[in-house]
Design a protein around this motif. Sequence first.
Motif, PDB file in Angstrom:
ATOM      1  N   TRP A 335       0.846  -1.197   0.000  1.00  0.00           N
ATOM      2  CA  TRP A 335       0.000   0.000   0.000  1.00  0.00           C
ATOM      3  C   TRP A 335       0.880   1.245   0.000  1.00  0.00           C
ATOM      4  O   TRP A 335       1.811   1.352   0.796  1.00  0.00           O
ATOM      5  CB  TRP A 335      -0.881  -0.012   1.253  1.00  0.00           C
ATOM      6  CG  TRP A 335      -1.639   1.256   1.532  1.00  0.00           C
ATOM      7  CD1 TRP A 335      -1.153   2.386   2.125  1.00  0.00           C
ATOM      8  CD2 TRP A 335      -3.013   1.524   1.238  1.00  0.00           C
ATOM      9  NE1 TRP A 335      -2.134   3.339   2.219  1.00  0.00           N
ATOM     10  CE2 TRP A 335      -3.291   2.831   1.684  1.00  0.00           C
ATOM     11  CE3 TRP A 335      -4.043   0.778   0.660  1.00  0.00           C
ATOM     12  CZ2 TRP A 335      -4.554   3.420   1.564  1.00  0.00           C
ATOM     13  CZ3 TRP A 335      -5.297   1.364   0.547  1.00  0.00           C
ATOM     14  CH2 TRP A 335      -5.543   2.658   0.986  1.00  0.00           C
ATOM     15  N   ILE A 354      -9.862  -1.012   0.699  1.00  0.00           N
ATOM     16  CA  ILE A 354      -9.673  -2.208   1.526  1.00  0.00           C
ATOM     17  C   ILE A 354     -10.697  -3.285   1.158  1.00  0.00           C
ATOM     18  O   ILE A 354     -10.385  -4.482   1.131  1.00  0.00           O
ATOM     19  CB  ILE A 354      -9.732  -1.865   3.020  1.00  0.00           C
ATOM     20  CG1 ILE A 354      -8.611  -0.874   3.383  1.00  0.00           C
ATOM     21  CG2 ILE A 354      -9.618  -3.127   3.870  1.00  0.00           C
ATOM     22  CD1 ILE A 354      -7.222  -1.341   3.036  1.00  0.00           C
ATOM     23  N   LYS A 358     -10.089  -7.202  -0.053  1.00  0.00           N
ATOM     24  CA  LYS A 358     -10.826  -8.378   0.429  1.00  0.00           C
ATOM     25  C   LYS A 358     -11.490  -9.109  -0.733  1.00  0.00           C
ATOM     26  O   LYS A 358     -11.447 -10.342  -0.797  1.00  0.00           O
ATOM     27  CB  LYS A 358     -11.884  -7.936   1.448  1.00  0.00           C
ATOM     28  CG  LYS A 358     -12.718  -9.089   1.995  1.00  0.00           C
ATOM     29  CD  LYS A 358     -13.747  -8.620   3.008  1.00  0.00           C
ATOM     30  CE  LYS A 358     -14.518  -9.791   3.582  1.00  0.00           C
ATOM     31  NZ  LYS A 358     -15.500  -9.364   4.601  1.00  0.00           N
ATOM     32  N   ILE A 365      -1.944  -6.543   3.936  1.00  0.00           N
ATOM     33  CA  ILE A 365      -1.433  -5.383   3.214  1.00  0.00           C
ATOM     34  C   ILE A 365      -0.194  -4.883   3.945  1.00  0.00           C
ATOM     35  O   ILE A 365      -0.193  -4.765   5.172  1.00  0.00           O
ATOM     36  CB  ILE A 365      -2.484  -4.262   3.130  1.00  0.00           C
ATOM     37  CG1 ILE A 365      -3.509  -4.582   2.032  1.00  0.00           C
ATOM     38  CG2 ILE A 365      -1.858  -2.906   2.866  1.00  0.00           C
ATOM     39  CD1 ILE A 365      -4.581  -3.525   1.851  1.00  0.00           C
ATOM     40  N   TYR A 379      -7.060   1.544   9.204  1.00  0.00           N
ATOM     41  CA  TYR A 379      -6.904   0.397  10.100  1.00  0.00           C
ATOM     42  C   TYR A 379      -8.264  -0.143  10.528  1.00  0.00           C
ATOM     43  O   TYR A 379      -8.431  -1.360  10.702  1.00  0.00           O
ATOM     44  CB  TYR A 379      -6.051   0.798  11.303  1.00  0.00           C
ATOM     45  CG  TYR A 379      -4.693   1.310  10.880  1.00  0.00           C
ATOM     46  CD1 TYR A 379      -3.654   0.436  10.563  1.00  0.00           C
ATOM     47  CD2 TYR A 379      -4.457   2.675  10.729  1.00  0.00           C
ATOM     48  CE1 TYR A 379      -2.421   0.898  10.128  1.00  0.00           C
ATOM     49  CE2 TYR A 379      -3.226   3.157  10.300  1.00  0.00           C
ATOM     50  CZ  TYR A 379      -2.211   2.267   9.992  1.00  0.00           C
ATOM     51  OH  TYR A 379      -1.005   2.731   9.547  1.00  0.00           O
ATOM     52  N   CYS A 382      -9.327  -2.323   7.764  1.00  0.00           N
ATOM     53  CA  CYS A 382      -8.593  -3.593   7.799  1.00  0.00           C
ATOM     54  C   CYS A 382      -9.134  -4.505   8.904  1.00  0.00           C
ATOM     55  O   CYS A 382      -9.289  -5.711   8.696  1.00  0.00           O
ATOM     56  CB  CYS A 382      -7.104  -3.335   7.989  1.00  0.00           C
ATOM     57  SG  CYS A 382      -6.297  -2.590   6.553  1.00  0.00           S
ATOM     58  N   ASP A 383      -9.438  -3.920  10.073  1.00  0.00           N
ATOM     59  CA  ASP A 383     -10.047  -4.705  11.159  1.00  0.00           C
ATOM     60  C   ASP A 383     -11.341  -5.355  10.692  1.00  0.00           C
ATOM     61  O   ASP A 383     -11.603  -6.532  10.952  1.00  0.00           O
ATOM     62  CB  ASP A 383     -10.369  -3.799  12.352  1.00  0.00           C
ATOM     63  CG  ASP A 383      -9.142  -3.251  13.061  1.00  0.00           C
ATOM     64  OD1 ASP A 383      -8.038  -3.767  12.834  1.00  0.00           O
ATOM     65  OD2 ASP A 383      -9.307  -2.301  13.845  1.00  0.00           O
ATOM     66  N   ASN A 385     -12.443  -6.003   7.684  1.00  0.00           N
ATOM     67  CA  ASN A 385     -12.394  -6.855   6.493  1.00  0.00           C
ATOM     68  C   ASN A 385     -11.399  -8.008   6.589  1.00  0.00           C
ATOM     69  O   ASN A 385     -11.204  -8.735   5.616  1.00  0.00           O
ATOM     70  CB  ASN A 385     -12.085  -5.996   5.264  1.00  0.00           C
ATOM     71  CG  ASN A 385     -13.252  -5.111   4.880  1.00  0.00           C
ATOM     72  OD1 ASN A 385     -14.213  -5.569   4.262  1.00  0.00           O
ATOM     73  ND2 ASN A 385     -13.187  -3.839   5.249  1.00  0.00           N
ATOM     74  N   ILE A 387      -8.080  -7.954   7.039  1.00  0.00           N
ATOM     75  CA  ILE A 387      -6.818  -7.729   6.344  1.00  0.00           C
ATOM     76  C   ILE A 387      -5.731  -7.418   7.366  1.00  0.00           C
ATOM     77  O   ILE A 387      -5.746  -6.365   8.011  1.00  0.00           O
ATOM     78  CB  ILE A 387      -6.932  -6.562   5.338  1.00  0.00           C
ATOM     79  CG1 ILE A 387      -8.105  -6.785   4.372  1.00  0.00           C
ATOM     80  CG2 ILE A 387      -5.619  -6.389   4.585  1.00  0.00           C
ATOM     81  CD1 ILE A 387      -7.982  -7.993   3.473  1.00  0.00           C
ATOM     82  N   VAL A 389      -2.109  -6.257   8.755  1.00  0.00           N
ATOM     83  CA  VAL A 389      -1.271  -5.126   8.339  1.00  0.00           C
ATOM     84  C   VAL A 389       0.180  -5.371   8.732  1.00  0.00           C
ATOM     85  O   VAL A 389       0.485  -5.591   9.903  1.00  0.00           O
ATOM     86  CB  VAL A 389      -1.763  -3.808   8.968  1.00  0.00           C
ATOM     87  CG1 VAL A 389      -0.819  -2.654   8.619  1.00  0.00           C
ATOM     88  CG2 VAL A 389      -3.178  -3.483   8.494  1.00  0.00           C
ATOM     89  N   SER A 426      -5.812  -5.885  13.376  1.00  0.00           N
ATOM     90  CA  SER A 426      -5.214  -6.100  12.057  1.00  0.00           C
ATOM     91  C   SER A 426      -3.690  -5.952  12.077  1.00  0.00           C
ATOM     92  O   SER A 426      -3.001  -6.517  11.213  1.00  0.00           O
ATOM     93  CB  SER A 426      -5.808  -5.119  11.039  1.00  0.00           C
ATOM     94  OG  SER A 426      -5.705  -3.785  11.491  1.00  0.00           O
TER      95      SER A 426
END
Length: 828
Positions: A335, A354, A358, A365, A379, A382-383, A385, A387, A389, A426
């Motif tokens: 990213w 994001i 997904k 990522i 973030y 990301c939490d 979905n 993903i 980090v 994440s």
Amino acid sequence: MNKTILIAFLLIQNIISAQLTEDDLSVGKWQFKNAKDNNWLPAKVPGTVHLDLMDHKIIPDPFKDENEKKVQWVENEDWDYQTSFTVSSKQLIATQNIDLVFNGLDTFSEVYLNGKLLTRTNNMFRKWVIPVKQDLKSGNNILQVKFKSAVSTGKELAKKVPFTMPESPRSFVRKAQYQFGWDWGPRLVTAGIWKDVKLSFWNTAKLENVKVEQKKLTKEKADLNIHAEIIAEKAGNYTISINNQPSNVQLKKGKNIIQIPFVIDNPKLWQPNGWGKQELYPVRVSLRKNSIHLADKDLKIGLRTVELIQEKDAKGKSFYFKVNGNPLYIKGTNWIPGDSFSPRMTKEKYQYLIRQAKEANMNMIRVWGGGIYEDDEFYKACDENGILVWQDFMFAGSFYPSDEAFLNNVQQEVKDQVNRLQNHPSIALWCGNNEVDEAIVNWGYQKQFKYSKEDSLQVWKDYKKVFHELIPNTLQENVTAEKNIYWPSSPSIGWGHKESLTEGDSHYWGVWWGEQPFEIYNEKVGRFMSEYGFQGMPTLETTKSMFSGNPDLNLQNPTIKAHEKHSRGWQIIDEYIKRDYHLPADFVKYNYVSQLVQARGMQIAIEAHRRAKPYNMGTLYWQLNDCWPVVSWSSIDYLGNWKALHYQVKRSFEQQVILTEEKDGNLNFYAINDELKKFNNISLSIQVVKFNGEIINQINASPAEKELNDILKFDPVEAKNLIGNSDRNKVFLKLFLKDEKGNVITQNIHFFSKPKDLKLSQPSIRIKKISPAEIEISTDVLAKDVYLIGDVHFSDNFFNLLPGISKRIQLSKPLEKIEVMSLWDTMQ
């Protein structure tokens, strides 16, 4: 005491005891000017000077035409910002503490309140909290922020080092490194108040920081410790509540660190994408004294375990992540900042990008170290979905100093950022930098700048102080143990060294930078591939957005050329196209084929990595997104459109795949499963198919092991026995991986030749409208790499369409006309 005075006294006492309140100064009437000028102009906060200058048409949009060149003067100027705000006498009397809070100042500035210098700043990534009660006055107050040129200041700092530092002056400036120009981004060195500004009123005590420690996690319960940092005005008894569960605590005057146990019964785990749901638990931490509510902190936490496993083996040392006790094969991307002007990034754009990661079956990522520590919304997305980090600290591709002032600055930067980010489930790993070790060892700067032996030793001393001492020590002091996984530099070993493929993480740039053929990816497989990539053009819509007027879509157009930042980019793309495709003269076809060659290269890489499981346990291609309209390595362009690469990544990253490796005349088939579930009694059906759809041979294969857990390899099949006397350029394999009930788990196709050598016939592609937002597409003969053209998002694109098998496609919005192209059109 008369009644009026008594009421006023009680009111003030009540206010003094009341909870923290904040005034958002960002919404005020801000102004800005060049420090050399007298005239103030309206400004926006959060923002940057470039955006303000664009609003007033003082500079053109640098994303358009060749305008980037026309705005370079901005970085050399100093810029002043100011606003006014009111504070009532009641607020001043009733409030014990008033803090001025800047969440982001870019970068070198002096902050004045009512003409008094409050502080000087020198770091874009730090939070600045300034007590200001004694400097405020009842009524109108003037707040000024005077920014010094980061370029000019960086040059002055560089003079203090006795040898030339590469990438000077950016190495000396704690701001987003990509702003100084990259091989995918423009040079736009910004200044300004890039995050919000608040006036914080508080009494008695405030919650400074909260972190959640996960002590033990079982199916029955999660044992947590809540660590709260509290600043108290006076010692005494206080009540701190976790989700309305109160605990009495004794606080001393000043800074207090309180630890409170907290239990969640029958916890549900936060799972990465592909393994289950992203269960999140709300945690509210409240502080009271007597019956007065003082402060709250609201978090959303996920319960999970993450481990980085490095164990010696016969070939080197493993490098993989174990999540919730199970090895996780990492599939993802890198990213970069989503805009050259970060304040322009919206929550919606963060969420969108994001979600697209997904959608493409990713689970990690890497936040690259030349950008910014991203907004909280990144973030949060990301939490939500699943993903993970990989979080770089913001150092990239250069040497960095280690004088006391620099170290103190970085230490506070790290503290601010890890305290902000560590509660996100994440976050999987903290990484010291991007390619700084690599730059010192492999890039020849010492020879280029004629370093003495002492100079070279000093560079290593500086490097170790920052990345092997300061950052890990600061992490240890501020991050709970279970969330403190630190990796000093990515990559750990440069791609020219054989050890880069046997241990640690690897950035493999033999393709593109080394101009090696895509097939080299089959040989250069490391334990964890954290960077590799190839460029492709953005979509036609985004290419057109490069122009301020009517777009002239011509490869020789100066605007098109200006939006390729790699010095040899066009030549490299052309060379790779010629190896695998026909080089089109027509612009639209060139745009299409440049995307195909990018997707093909990454498909070869990803499939090589996945076939090497469990030796290889991670693949992060470069890169997901762009910061402006550009020819780049991204799979999603600046306007959010999927390039051919992103469609291919979605296919290549599916949880179950059947992959083919052609080697020494044999066909090796690999069944790969990344889910936690197993498949029993699997089998493989292999069809040899002509381009007109005729099946000329079919065999079934079974592996020696019947259970598909992670990866299974089938016995090799001789290619010539399978296809007989058929022309390799006129047939393909169709593969069906089936379970014990005969259900198809996954399918794939395999071609025996490079795209340019395939003997394709002109397909008759038919598009049937099913509904305003759905079409059905079919063909009479193989249509390779079908390209649907239109200003919408297609649920699939750049796909192979087989005769006799129609395919349904969803559209993001109705479209009157859809143009279609296939590879055959580029061969004429």
